[in-house]
Design a protein around this motif. Structure first.
Motif, PDB file in Angstrom:
ATOM      1  N   TRP A 214       0.585  -0.977   0.179  1.00  0.00           N
ATOM      2  CA  TRP A 214       0.217  -0.247  -0.106  1.00  0.00           C
ATOM      3  C   TRP A 214       1.219   1.189  -0.105  1.00  0.00           C
ATOM      4  CZ3 TRP A 214      -4.849  -0.611  -0.225  1.00  0.00           C
ATOM      5  CH2 TRP A 214      -5.460  -2.091  -0.765  1.00  0.00           C
ATOM      6  N   ILE A 215       0.198   1.995  -0.742  1.00  0.00           N
ATOM      7  CA  ILE A 215       1.480   3.398  -1.220  1.00  0.00           C
ATOM      8  C   ILE A 215       0.865   4.588  -0.379  1.00  0.00           C
ATOM      9  CG2 ILE A 215       2.866   4.289  -2.633  1.00  0.00           C
ATOM     10  CD1 ILE A 215       3.369   1.494  -2.393  1.00  0.00           C
ATOM     11  N   GLU A 216       1.571   5.617   0.115  1.00  0.00           N
ATOM     12  CA  GLU A 216       1.326   7.099   0.203  1.00  0.00           C
ATOM     13  C   GLU A 216       1.793   7.934   0.219  1.00  0.00           C
ATOM     14  OE1 GLU A 216      -1.168   9.387   4.465  1.00  0.00           O
ATOM     15  OE2 GLU A 216       0.140   7.870   4.557  1.00  0.00           O
ATOM     16  N   PRO A 217       1.864   8.329  -0.490  1.00  0.00           N
ATOM     17  CA  PRO A 217       3.145   9.220  -1.141  1.00  0.00           C
ATOM     18  C   PRO A 217       2.992  10.354  -0.621  1.00  0.00           C
ATOM     19  CG  PRO A 217       1.749   9.327  -3.044  1.00  0.00           C
ATOM     20  CD  PRO A 217       1.513   8.641  -2.022  1.00  0.00           C
ATOM     21  N   ARG A 218       4.559  10.697  -0.423  1.00  0.00           N
ATOM     22  CA  ARG A 218       4.633  12.270   0.689  1.00  0.00           C
ATOM     23  C   ARG A 218       4.198  13.373  -0.705  1.00  0.00           C
ATOM     24  NH1 ARG A 218      10.707  11.716   2.893  1.00  0.00           N
ATOM     25  NH2 ARG A 218      10.680  10.225   4.230  1.00  0.00           N
ATOM     26  N   LEU A 219       4.123  12.634  -2.162  1.00  0.00           N
ATOM     27  CA  LEU A 219       3.879  14.020  -2.961  1.00  0.00           C
ATOM     28  C   LEU A 219       3.147  13.443  -3.969  1.00  0.00           C
ATOM     29  CD1 LEU A 219       6.878  16.064  -4.240  1.00  0.00           C
ATOM     30  CD2 LEU A 219       5.629  16.373  -2.499  1.00  0.00           C
ATOM     31  N   ARG A 220       1.675  14.253  -4.127  1.00  0.00           N
ATOM     32  CA  ARG A 220       1.095  14.072  -5.104  1.00  0.00           C
ATOM     33  C   ARG A 220       0.464  14.872  -5.811  1.00  0.00           C
ATOM     34  NH1 ARG A 220      -2.101   9.271  -2.141  1.00  0.00           N
ATOM     35  NH2 ARG A 220      -4.099   8.675  -3.769  1.00  0.00           N
ATOM     36  N   ALA A 221      -0.136  14.136  -7.087  1.00  0.00           N
ATOM     37  CA  ALA A 221      -0.433  14.873  -8.432  1.00  0.00           C
ATOM     38  C   ALA A 221      -2.422  14.069  -8.515  1.00  0.00           C
ATOM     39  CB  ALA A 221      -0.082  13.984  -9.693  1.00  0.00           C
ATOM     40  N   THR A 222      -2.630  15.438  -9.006  1.00  0.00           N
ATOM     41  CA  THR A 222      -3.525  16.037  -8.756  1.00  0.00           C
ATOM     42  C   THR A 222      -4.081  16.983 -10.009  1.00  0.00           C
ATOM     43  OG1 THR A 222      -4.454  18.180  -8.208  1.00  0.00           O
ATOM     44  CG2 THR A 222      -4.136  15.518  -6.769  1.00  0.00           C
ATOM     45  N   LEU A 223      -4.803  16.565 -11.099  1.00  0.00           N
ATOM     46  CA  LEU A 223      -5.366  17.221 -12.500  1.00  0.00           C
ATOM     47  C   LEU A 223      -6.792  17.945 -11.670  1.00  0.00           C
ATOM     48  CD1 LEU A 223      -5.182  17.751 -14.996  1.00  0.00           C
ATOM     49  CD2 LEU A 223      -6.328  15.463 -15.972  1.00  0.00           C
ATOM     50  N   PRO A 224      -6.085  19.497 -11.664  1.00  0.00           N
ATOM     51  CA  PRO A 224      -7.482  20.345 -11.273  1.00  0.00           C
ATOM     52  C   PRO A 224      -8.772  20.320 -12.719  1.00  0.00           C
ATOM     53  CG  PRO A 224      -5.510  21.384 -11.074  1.00  0.00           C
ATOM     54  CD  PRO A 224      -5.079  20.450 -10.900  1.00  0.00           C
ATOM     55  N   LEU A 225      -9.707  20.472 -12.225  1.00  0.00           N
ATOM     56  CA  LEU A 225     -10.141  19.894 -13.143  1.00  0.00           C
ATOM     57  C   LEU A 225     -11.473  21.020 -14.548  1.00  0.00           C
ATOM     58  CD1 LEU A 225     -13.083  17.635 -11.489  1.00  0.00           C
ATOM     59  CD2 LEU A 225     -11.879  16.774 -13.133  1.00  0.00           C
ATOM     60  N   ASP A 226     -10.527  22.226 -14.109  1.00  0.00           N
ATOM     61  CA  ASP A 226     -10.640  23.508 -14.792  1.00  0.00           C
ATOM     62  C   ASP A 226      -9.257  23.896 -15.326  1.00  0.00           C
ATOM     63  OD1 ASP A 226      -9.142  24.427 -13.109  1.00  0.00           O
ATOM     64  OD2 ASP A 226     -10.607  26.071 -12.256  1.00  0.00           O
ATOM     65  N   GLY A 227      -8.246  23.156 -14.939  1.00  0.00           N
ATOM     66  CA  GLY A 227      -6.940  23.637 -15.741  1.00  0.00           C
ATOM     67  C   GLY A 227      -6.369  21.982 -16.535  1.00  0.00           C
ATOM     68  N   LEU A 228      -7.212  21.123 -17.283  1.00  0.00           N
ATOM     69  CA  LEU A 228      -6.517  20.561 -18.231  1.00  0.00           C
ATOM     70  C   LEU A 228      -6.008  21.116 -19.522  1.00  0.00           C
ATOM     71  CD1 LEU A 228      -6.322  17.303 -19.100  1.00  0.00           C
ATOM     72  CD2 LEU A 228      -8.571  17.455 -20.220  1.00  0.00           C
ATOM     73  N   ARG A 229      -5.250  21.157 -19.936  1.00  0.00           N
ATOM     74  CA  ARG A 229      -4.560  21.471 -21.455  1.00  0.00           C
ATOM     75  C   ARG A 229      -4.987  20.959 -22.329  1.00  0.00           C
ATOM     76  NH1 ARG A 229       1.537  22.548 -18.190  1.00  0.00           N
ATOM     77  NH2 ARG A 229       0.907  24.244 -16.806  1.00  0.00           N
ATOM     78  N   VAL A 230      -5.318  21.315 -23.160  1.00  0.00           N
ATOM     79  CA  VAL A 230      -6.071  21.013 -24.525  1.00  0.00           C
ATOM     80  C   VAL A 230      -5.214  21.765 -25.921  1.00  0.00           C
ATOM     81  CG1 VAL A 230      -8.060  20.240 -26.046  1.00  0.00           C
ATOM     82  CG2 VAL A 230      -8.207  19.969 -22.893  1.00  0.00           C
ATOM     83  N   SER A 231      -4.439  20.723 -26.069  1.00  0.00           N
ATOM     84  CA  SER A 231      -3.718  21.811 -27.252  1.00  0.00           C
ATOM     85  C   SER A 231      -4.284  22.000 -28.557  1.00  0.00           C
ATOM     86  CB  SER A 231      -2.444  21.028 -27.641  1.00  0.00           C
ATOM     87  OG  SER A 231      -2.953  19.635 -28.091  1.00  0.00           O
TER      88      SER A 231
END
Length: 254
Positions: A22-39
């Protein structure tokens, strides 16, 4: 489900490894739902309707593809190439979560062939992305676009990506201390019963029970939100090309 609600997730060392840690990382990545970069090129791909996109049509097949050993599965937060961290035991567990209505997949098809997709676990206002794969250019990005659009449509507030990668960073993911993530996770569960993920019984009954609180709070599950997006496209005269609606929704805030 208790682990996910606590900010922890499982992994394994290899496809045939019987052990799970089981993993509990010190740093976590999230993707803000209003911040997706669409080229611009990705927006054009969405609008042209090169792919058919579905939800929960081929969950097991998506997991098979994500678990297949190959170099750096496109966008996989837990993958650095080589053997898969998705063991047979883990896959069996997620297929059961899918049966119970907690795990979902987005599939991307071209001429009837599965060419991209992703899967993850959803609860309350949270979706935890697990893995994605791509057989042709942009297919996993298209899956992610549909996921983000559906989560926004469904009232979800937190999209967990687990570990940061250069691929995720290019799409708008951000990294934060685990403590900060846990605060966001708690806020996204506010007002929900913490035992909702432990419902038992037949698959259909469990799904109805698990989604009951969400429906009462005005939050849609991923499959419900996906169908709502299709309905929105139809009402806008885009039933034959719903990707145009997705592109419009995402580029307005990207």
């Amino acid at each position: 489900m208790l682990a996910y609600r606590s900010g922890i997730f499982p992994m394994s060392d290899a496809r045939d490894d019987p052990e799970i840690f089981w993993i509990e990382p010190r740093l976590r990545a999230t993707l803000p739902l209003d911040g997706l970069r669409v080229s611009s090129s990705l927006a054009r791909t969405l609008k042209r309707g090169r792919f058919e996109v579905t939800c929960n049509r081929a969950f097991s097949q998506v997991m098979d593809e994500c678990a297949a050993p190959r170099q750096a599965r496109d966008g996989d937060a837990n993958d650095d190439g080589g053997d898969s961290w998705i063991s047979h035991r883990i896959q069996a567990s997620y297929e059961n979560l899918h049966f119970l209505g907690h795990a979902h997949s987005i599939e991307v098809w071209r001429e009837g062939e599965l060419v991209g997709g992703l899967y993850g676990v959803g609860f309350d206002r949270v979706f935890c992305g697990e893995s994605m794969f791509s057989r042709v250019s942009d297919s996993s990005k298209v899956a992610l676009c549909w996921l983000v659009a559906a989560l926004r449509r469904g009232g979800i507030t937190l999209l967990d990506c687990q570990f940061m990668t250069s691929h995720l960073a290019s799409l708008g993911a951000v990294e934060m201390p685990q403590k900060t993530y846990l605060a966001l996770l708690q806020a996204a569960q506010s007002g929900y019963c913490s035992t909702a993920g432990s419902s038992t019984g037949s698959g259909s009954a469990a799904v109805g029970e698990a989604l009951g609180d969400a429906a009462g709070a005005g939050v849609l599950s991923l499959p419900e939100a996906f169908e709502a997006l299709l309905g929105d496209a139809s009402s806008c005269g885009l039933a034959s090309s719903p990707g145009k609606l997705i592109a419009q929704l995402l580029t307005q805030t990207s």
